[in-house]
Design a protein around this motif. Structure first.
Motif, PDB file in Angstrom:
ATOM      1  N   ARG A  18       0.834  -1.202   0.000  1.00  0.00           N
ATOM      2  CA  ARG A  18       0.000   0.000   0.000  1.00  0.00           C
ATOM      3  C   ARG A  18       0.874   1.260   0.000  1.00  0.00           C
ATOM      4  N   ALA A  19       1.974   1.237   0.741  1.00  0.00           N
ATOM      5  CA  ALA A  19       2.903   2.373   0.728  1.00  0.00           C
ATOM      6  C   ALA A  19       3.498   2.539  -0.668  1.00  0.00           C
ATOM      7  N   ILE A  23       3.651   5.786  -3.262  1.00  0.00           N
ATOM      8  CA  ILE A  23       4.948   6.317  -3.681  1.00  0.00           C
ATOM      9  C   ILE A  23       5.226   6.082  -5.160  1.00  0.00           C
ATOM     10  N   TRP A  24       4.596   5.088  -5.740  1.00  0.00           N
ATOM     11  CA  TRP A  24       4.927   4.686  -7.116  1.00  0.00           C
ATOM     12  C   TRP A  24       4.534   5.728  -8.163  1.00  0.00           C
ATOM     13  N   ASP A  25       3.868   6.801  -7.745  1.00  0.00           N
ATOM     14  CA  ASP A  25       3.475   7.843  -8.702  1.00  0.00           C
ATOM     15  C   ASP A  25       4.653   8.690  -9.161  1.00  0.00           C
ATOM     16  N   GLU A  33       2.071  11.799   5.364  1.00  0.00           N
ATOM     17  CA  GLU A  33       1.063  11.423   4.375  1.00  0.00           C
ATOM     18  C   GLU A  33       0.849   9.916   4.370  1.00  0.00           C
ATOM     19  N   LEU A  34       1.949   9.164   4.395  1.00  0.00           N
ATOM     20  CA  LEU A  34       1.834   7.707   4.401  1.00  0.00           C
ATOM     21  C   LEU A  34       1.092   7.226   5.638  1.00  0.00           C
ATOM     22  N   MET A  35       1.427   7.795   6.799  1.00  0.00           N
ATOM     23  CA  MET A  35       0.752   7.432   8.043  1.00  0.00           C
ATOM     24  C   MET A  35      -0.744   7.730   7.948  1.00  0.00           C
ATOM     25  N   ARG A  47       9.268   1.159  10.010  1.00  0.00           N
ATOM     26  CA  ARG A  47       9.693  -0.224   9.749  1.00  0.00           C
ATOM     27  C   ARG A  47       9.399  -0.631   8.312  1.00  0.00           C
ATOM     28  N   HIS A  48       8.215  -0.288   7.825  1.00  0.00           N
ATOM     29  CA  HIS A  48       7.857  -0.626   6.447  1.00  0.00           C
ATOM     30  C   HIS A  48       8.751   0.101   5.446  1.00  0.00           C
ATOM     31  N   MET A  49       9.007   1.369   5.698  1.00  0.00           N
ATOM     32  CA  MET A  49       9.854   2.137   4.780  1.00  0.00           C
ATOM     33  C   MET A  49      11.282   1.599   4.784  1.00  0.00           C
TER      34      MET A  49
END
Length: 103
Positions: A18-19, A23-25, A33-35, A47-49
């Motif tokens: 989902r992150a 970001i893939w744009d 924003e991600l949170m 941790r995910h990043m």
């Protein structure tokens, strides 16, 4: 090129995928924003990043107290195609609520 295992492990985690979807744009995205969009805490998002960055999918830069992430521009076309294929299977996310944009 990094091991395929790292890529597959990163895209097997739903929150990481989902992150990546955000970001893939090609733009930079702050952790806030991600949170906000993923409903994740700062520690969980970090941790995910870290996992996505270790897999070579992302780059980051510090901007004062914010960390901004973007798609790794040096990622091979083959790996981009794998991520693109995974992301194509996902429903769209809600729009961003965070007002802290890259300068």
């Amino acid at each position: 090129m990094m091991p395929i295992d790292d890529l597959l492990a990163a895209v097997s985690e739903p929150a990481c995928v989902r992150a990546l979807q955000i970001i893939w744009d090609g733009d930079e995205h702050c952790v806030c924003e991600l949170m906000d969009r993923l409903g994740a805490t700062q520690s969980r998002m970090s941790r995910h990043m870290a996992r996505l960055k270790a897999a070579g999918l992302l780059t980051d830069r510090r901007d004062a107290q914010w960390v901004r992430y973007r798609r790794n521009p040096d990622l091979s076309a083959q790996w981009q195609a794998i991520v693109d294929a995974v992301l194509a299977t996902l429903p769209p996310l809600l729009p961003a609520q965070c007002q802290k944009k890259a300068a």
